[in-house]
Write a protein that holds these residues in place. Structure first.
Motif, PDB file in Angstrom:
ATOM      1  N   LYS A 233       0.828  -1.200   0.000  1.00 40.82           N
ATOM      2  CA  LYS A 233       0.000   0.000   0.000  1.00 40.82           C
ATOM      3  C   LYS A 233       0.870   1.261   0.000  1.00 40.82           C
ATOM      4  O   LYS A 233       0.530   2.265  -0.644  1.00 40.82           O
ATOM      5  CB  LYS A 233      -0.936  -0.014   1.204  1.00 40.82           C
ATOM      6  CG  LYS A 233      -2.037  -1.062   1.103  1.00 40.82           C
ATOM      7  CD  LYS A 233      -2.987  -0.996   2.266  1.00 40.82           C
ATOM      8  CE  LYS A 233      -4.064  -2.078   2.123  1.00 40.82           C
ATOM      9  NZ  LYS A 233      -4.910  -1.873   0.918  1.00 40.82           N
ATOM     10  N   LEU A 234       1.995   1.206   0.710  1.00 37.53           N
ATOM     11  CA  LEU A 234       2.913   2.335   0.704  1.00 37.53           C
ATOM     12  C   LEU A 234       3.478   2.554  -0.699  1.00 37.53           C
ATOM     13  O   LEU A 234       3.512   3.688  -1.202  1.00 37.53           O
ATOM     14  CB  LEU A 234       4.045   2.108   1.700  1.00 37.53           C
ATOM     15  CG  LEU A 234       5.197   3.120   1.643  1.00 37.53           C
ATOM     16  CD1 LEU A 234       4.699   4.532   1.945  1.00 37.53           C
ATOM     17  CD2 LEU A 234       6.317   2.720   2.594  1.00 37.53           C
TER      18      LEU A 234
ATOM     19  N   SER B 286       2.215   1.662  -3.525  1.00 36.56           N
ATOM     20  CA  SER B 286       1.152   2.170  -4.384  1.00 36.56           C
ATOM     21  C   SER B 286       0.910   3.655  -4.142  1.00 36.56           C
ATOM     22  O   SER B 286       0.724   4.436  -5.084  1.00 36.56           O
ATOM     23  CB  SER B 286      -0.133   1.380  -4.131  1.00 36.56           C
ATOM     24  OG  SER B 286      -1.184   1.848  -4.930  1.00 36.56           O
ATOM     25  N   SER B 287       0.944   4.071  -2.903  1.00 41.97           N
ATOM     26  CA  SER B 287       0.742   5.479  -2.560  1.00 41.97           C
ATOM     27  C   SER B 287       1.841   6.347  -3.166  1.00 41.97           C
ATOM     28  O   SER B 287       1.571   7.426  -3.724  1.00 41.97           O
ATOM     29  CB  SER B 287       0.711   5.644  -1.039  1.00 41.97           C
ATOM     30  OG  SER B 287       0.580   6.991  -0.663  1.00 41.97           O
ATOM     31  N   ILE B 288       3.076   5.889  -3.059  1.00 46.13           N
ATOM     32  CA  ILE B 288       4.206   6.644  -3.623  1.00 46.13           C
ATOM     33  C   ILE B 288       4.088   6.724  -5.138  1.00 46.13           C
ATOM     34  O   ILE B 288       4.256   7.798  -5.741  1.00 46.13           O
ATOM     35  CB  ILE B 288       5.541   5.999  -3.201  1.00 46.13           C
ATOM     36  CG1 ILE B 288       5.795   6.225  -1.710  1.00 46.13           C
ATOM     37  CG2 ILE B 288       6.703   6.549  -4.030  1.00 46.13           C
ATOM     38  CD1 ILE B 288       6.977   5.469  -1.147  1.00 46.13           C
TER      39      ILE B 288
ATOM     40  N   ASP C 276       1.490   6.502  -6.988  1.00 44.41           N
ATOM     41  CA  ASP C 276       0.325   7.268  -7.436  1.00 44.41           C
ATOM     42  C   ASP C 276       0.556   8.775  -7.413  1.00 44.41           C
ATOM     43  O   ASP C 276      -0.275   9.545  -7.904  1.00 44.41           O
ATOM     44  CB  ASP C 276      -0.896   6.937  -6.564  1.00 44.41           C
ATOM     45  CG  ASP C 276      -1.479   5.572  -6.873  1.00 44.41           C
ATOM     46  OD1 ASP C 276      -1.135   5.011  -7.936  1.00 44.41           O
ATOM     47  OD2 ASP C 276      -2.262   5.055  -6.053  1.00 44.41           O
ATOM     48  N   GLU C 277       1.670   9.208  -6.827  1.00 44.24           N
ATOM     49  CA  GLU C 277       1.998  10.640  -6.814  1.00 44.24           C
ATOM     50  C   GLU C 277       3.378  10.846  -7.445  1.00 44.24           C
ATOM     51  O   GLU C 277       4.396  10.891  -6.743  1.00 44.24           O
ATOM     52  CB  GLU C 277       1.995  11.198  -5.387  1.00 44.24           C
ATOM     53  CG  GLU C 277       2.218  12.708  -5.362  1.00 44.24           C
ATOM     54  CD  GLU C 277       2.531  13.243  -3.974  1.00 44.24           C
ATOM     55  OE1 GLU C 277       2.987  14.403  -3.892  1.00 44.24           O
ATOM     56  OE2 GLU C 277       2.345  12.514  -2.976  1.00 44.24           O
TER      57      GLU C 277
ATOM     58  N   HIS D 121       4.795   9.958   2.561  1.00 40.60           N
ATOM     59  CA  HIS D 121       3.922   8.799   2.324  1.00 40.60           C
ATOM     60  C   HIS D 121       4.106   7.743   3.418  1.00 40.60           C
ATOM     61  O   HIS D 121       3.141   7.093   3.837  1.00 40.60           O
ATOM     62  CB  HIS D 121       4.203   8.209   0.942  1.00 40.60           C
ATOM     63  CG  HIS D 121       3.683   9.051  -0.178  1.00 40.60           C
ATOM     64  ND1 HIS D 121       2.399   8.938  -0.660  1.00 40.60           N
ATOM     65  CD2 HIS D 121       4.270  10.037  -0.902  1.00 40.60           C
ATOM     66  CE1 HIS D 121       2.217   9.807  -1.636  1.00 40.60           C
ATOM     67  NE2 HIS D 121       3.339  10.490  -1.808  1.00 40.60           N
TER      68      HIS D 121
ATOM     69  N   LYS E  87       2.151   8.836   6.405  1.00 35.86           N
ATOM     70  CA  LYS E  87       0.708   8.679   6.178  1.00 35.86           C
ATOM     71  C   LYS E  87       0.272   7.231   6.386  1.00 35.86           C
ATOM     72  O   LYS E  87      -0.711   6.954   7.088  1.00 35.86           O
ATOM     73  CB  LYS E  87       0.361   9.129   4.752  1.00 35.86           C
ATOM     74  CG  LYS E  87      -1.122   9.002   4.413  1.00 35.86           C
ATOM     75  CD  LYS E  87      -1.403   9.445   2.985  1.00 35.86           C
ATOM     76  CE  LYS E  87      -0.862   8.442   1.970  1.00 35.86           C
ATOM     77  NZ  LYS E  87      -1.283   8.779   0.578  1.00 35.86           N
ATOM     78  N   ILE E  88       1.043   6.285   5.816  1.00 37.86           N
ATOM     79  CA  ILE E  88       0.689   4.864   5.957  1.00 37.86           C
ATOM     80  C   ILE E  88       0.926   4.405   7.401  1.00 37.86           C
ATOM     81  O   ILE E  88       0.163   3.606   7.958  1.00 37.86           O
ATOM     82  CB  ILE E  88       1.500   4.016   4.967  1.00 37.86           C
ATOM     83  CG1 ILE E  88       1.142   4.392   3.522  1.00 37.86           C
ATOM     84  CG2 ILE E  88       1.266   2.532   5.194  1.00 37.86           C
ATOM     85  CD1 ILE E  88      -0.304   4.139   3.142  1.00 37.86           C
TER      86      ILE E  88
ATOM     87  N   ARG F 152      -1.942   5.389   9.509  1.00 41.94           N
ATOM     88  CA  ARG F 152      -3.126   4.577   9.177  1.00 41.94           C
ATOM     89  C   ARG F 152      -3.080   3.225   9.865  1.00 41.94           C
ATOM     90  O   ARG F 152      -4.098   2.710  10.329  1.00 41.94           O
ATOM     91  CB  ARG F 152      -3.211   4.415   7.658  1.00 41.94           C
ATOM     92  CG  ARG F 152      -4.342   3.512   7.181  1.00 41.94           C
ATOM     93  CD  ARG F 152      -4.341   3.421   5.674  1.00 41.94           C
ATOM     94  NE  ARG F 152      -5.241   2.378   5.215  1.00 41.94           N
ATOM     95  CZ  ARG F 152      -5.380   2.016   3.932  1.00 41.94           C
ATOM     96  NH1 ARG F 152      -4.670   2.638   2.987  1.00 41.94           N
ATOM     97  NH2 ARG F 152      -6.210   1.048   3.598  1.00 41.94           N
TER      98      ARG F 152
END
Length: 583
Positions: A324-325, A327-329, A331-332, A440, A443-444, A447
């Motif tokens: 998920k981390l 993917s987050s990175i 995606d930006e 990021h 943020k993860i 969460r």
């Protein structure tokens, strides 16, 4: 499979911005149309400067001049040697034999290769045979130049000049090559270490990166010596042994030695591999010596979580959380920046200045990109949607290249790790790049109730659920920019044009002169070890084919052999030219 919907959306966005820009730029477009109709400002001959439509072009020097030819005096009195280098069949075959022999010696290095002091034999076995090959193949060089072995097998050759007030020139290349993979050997046209010359191409690992440059420079020096050349300016050759893994064992030691011997800012220039040799783009021929180099950093992200039996898993294992981390990175992406700090800005100003085929709206946008934010945005859209190669000339990259995690299918992974490689835009920095990844991670971590440790600093306290660790490896800031539009640049560009247009292809460029413009190296070279020696660092290797098209680092690495001869011819001419100059 092509994502048509995404492409259409991107195209619509670009079109919308172009229309907006065109509406706001009607006076400029009308003038540009008038120029196209009347022929005003069109390049009429190979030595005429083109003065583009630009509010910034108010000084005495045009935005992107066609640099005049620069030739050594010997070209007018006796050009037989340089013509022999380019076109004599006997010389060609002899030169091919020398490069072929160099390719046959396996000098591959690996990321986990030891330091020289840790295992001298490892380096002896790889580079002593290559040293002995150079000694036997180029005996004259070993006679007229002083030879030093540094840290084992890194080499410095010094051809002493008679005028000690002139700054020396440093010409560099590296002896090492990237390894080949056994699984791909069947895919090679010829075995990678046989150095096969088929009359047109020379094949093998190192033929393009960069034993061709190393051998070519030596051949140029031996030809100069054979023709009675006695340098006024000292010529230094520096050949590292581990450029492909950072240069710590080779070029770094050479740089230290030269800095100790000569001092800071003591060299006329440094020329190494890199740049775009000769390409045709938007209807013009470009030679792009690298005057800048992106930075680099590897960000290593680890995740520690409690282990246990996979029969009672948490909702997300460490692998799932790390995914998920990532993917987050991804995606930006980083923002693209088109600014005069980047040599690419000046490259595309040259394209906009001279291209006969670039659309008027894009041309106007590029030429006004410094002063007009909307024009800048349109130029960025154009570059980022041309190709990945052009996009990453102006954007920091992020590539998740390594991931490790887990030991067994029925055991929860206790530690998972990913490595993200970044190539950093010249307007950015290592810290700015790492900060984006850390944002990021935080943020993860919040969460999933995890701690975060960055280097030695606790950003979030560890919890029972686990914690992230983040550190950087192999970091290097973007390179200082080499000045352009000064005498050093004009000499380099003038010799490049002379060799391509007058020596190698006297009839090819009648209507399309070579435009010499600054470029940027998106990869990294040994030059960063030489930053203190001079501000004039050029990453340029003459030739016909960009490195990526020669399959450098890949299966079937090869070069058109004409490219190798052009390396020899360029250095043969360039060294004569700068020898007669005052600093």
């Amino acid at each position: 499979m092509v994502d048509i919907e995404k492409q259409q959306s991107a195209s619509a966005t670009t079109t919308s911005k172009l229309l907006h820009f065109i509406i706001r730029s009607i006076p400029a477009i009308i003038l540009l149309g008038f120029i196209a109709i009347t022929g005003s400002g069109v390049l009429l001959n190979k030595d005429q400067d083109y003065f583009p439509l630009s509010s910034k072009n108010c000084g005495s020097r045009p935005l992107c001049p066609i640099i005049p030819y620069v030739r050594p005096d010997s070209y007018h009195s006796d050009n037989s040697t340089v013509l022999k280098i380019i076109s004599d069949e006997s010389f060609r075959n002899s030169s091919a034999k020398k490069l072929s022999g160099a390719v046959r010696i396996k000098t591959d290095v690996y990321d986990d290769s030891p330091l020289v002091k840790e295992d001298p034999k490892y380096w002896d076995d790889k580079f002593k045979p290559f040293y002995e090959y150079l000694e036997s193949t180029f005996p004259n060089l070993f006679e007229f130049a002083e030879v030093e072995r540094i840290n084992g097998w890194a080499l410095v050759f010094t051809w002493k000049g008679s005028n000690h007030s002139l700054k020396p020139i440093l010409l560099t290349a590296h002896q090492d090559v990237v390894p080949t993979q056994d699984a791909t050997l069947k895919d090679w046209t010829y075995p990678p270490y046989e150095g096969v010359y088929d009359g047109e191409h020379l094949w093998g690992r190192g033929s393009a990166d960069c034993k061709n440059l190393l051998i070519g420079v030596i051949e140029a020096l031996e030809e100069l010596h054979a023709n009675g050349f006695k340098p006024n300016r000292t010529i230094v050759l520096g050949f590292g042994i581990d450029e492909e893994i950072g240069g710590e064992r080779g070029a770094s030691k050479i740089g230290e030695k030269l800095l100790e011997k000569y001092g800071k800012s003591s060299f006329y220039a440094v020329i190494d591999e890199g740049g775009q040799s000769l390409i045709e783009q938007e209807g013009i021929f470009l030679a792009l010596p690298g005057t800048g180099e992106k930075g680099i950093v590897n960000v290593v992200i680890g995740l520690n979580t409690p282990g246990g039996h996979s029969s009672v898993p948490p909702d997300h294992t460490s692998i799932g959380i790390l995914s998920k981390l990532i993917s987050s990175i991804e995606d930006e992406p980083f923002h693209a920046i088109f600014s005069p700090r980047n040599p690419t800005f000046h490259e595309y100003q040259c394209i906009a200045t001279h291209s006969p085929s670039l659309s008027p709206a894009v041309r106007t946008a590029i030429l006004n990109a410094e002063a007009n934010p909307l024009a800048n945005e349109v130029a960025i859209e154009y570059l980022t949607h041309q190709s990945l190669a052009t996009r990453y000339l102006i954007e920091t990259t992020q590539a998740v290249d390594l991931i490790h995690g887990g030991a067994k299918s029925n055991a929860l992974p206790e530690y998972t790790e990913a490595v993200i490689n970044h190539r950093i835009s010249v307007e950015s920095s290592v810290n700015e790049t790492v900060s984006k990844d850390l944002r990021h991670v935080l943020k993860i971590a919040k969460r999933f109730n995890l701690g975060v440790l960055y280097e030695d600093t606790e950003l979030l306290p560890k919890t029972d659920a686990g914690y992230f660790t983040v550190h950087k490896e192999g970091s290097l800031e973007p390179a200082p920019l080499t000045p352009v539009n000064d005498k050093h640049w004009d000499i380099l560009g003038g010799v490049i044009r002379h060799v391509y247009e007058e020596v190698a292809y006297p009839s090819k460029f009648d209507d399309k002169p070579v435009v010499v413009a600054p470029g940027i190296a998106t990869g990294n070279t040994d030059t960063h070890w030489y930053w203190p020696l001079t501000e004039h660092i050029y990453r340029y290797r003459p030739g016909l084919t960009p490195t990526v098209e020669t399959h450098a680092h890949g299966v079937d690495e090869h070069i058109p052999f004409d490219s190798h001869l052009q390396i020899i011819a360029f250095y043969y001419q360039y060294l004569q030219v700068i020898d007669s100059l005052e600093d």
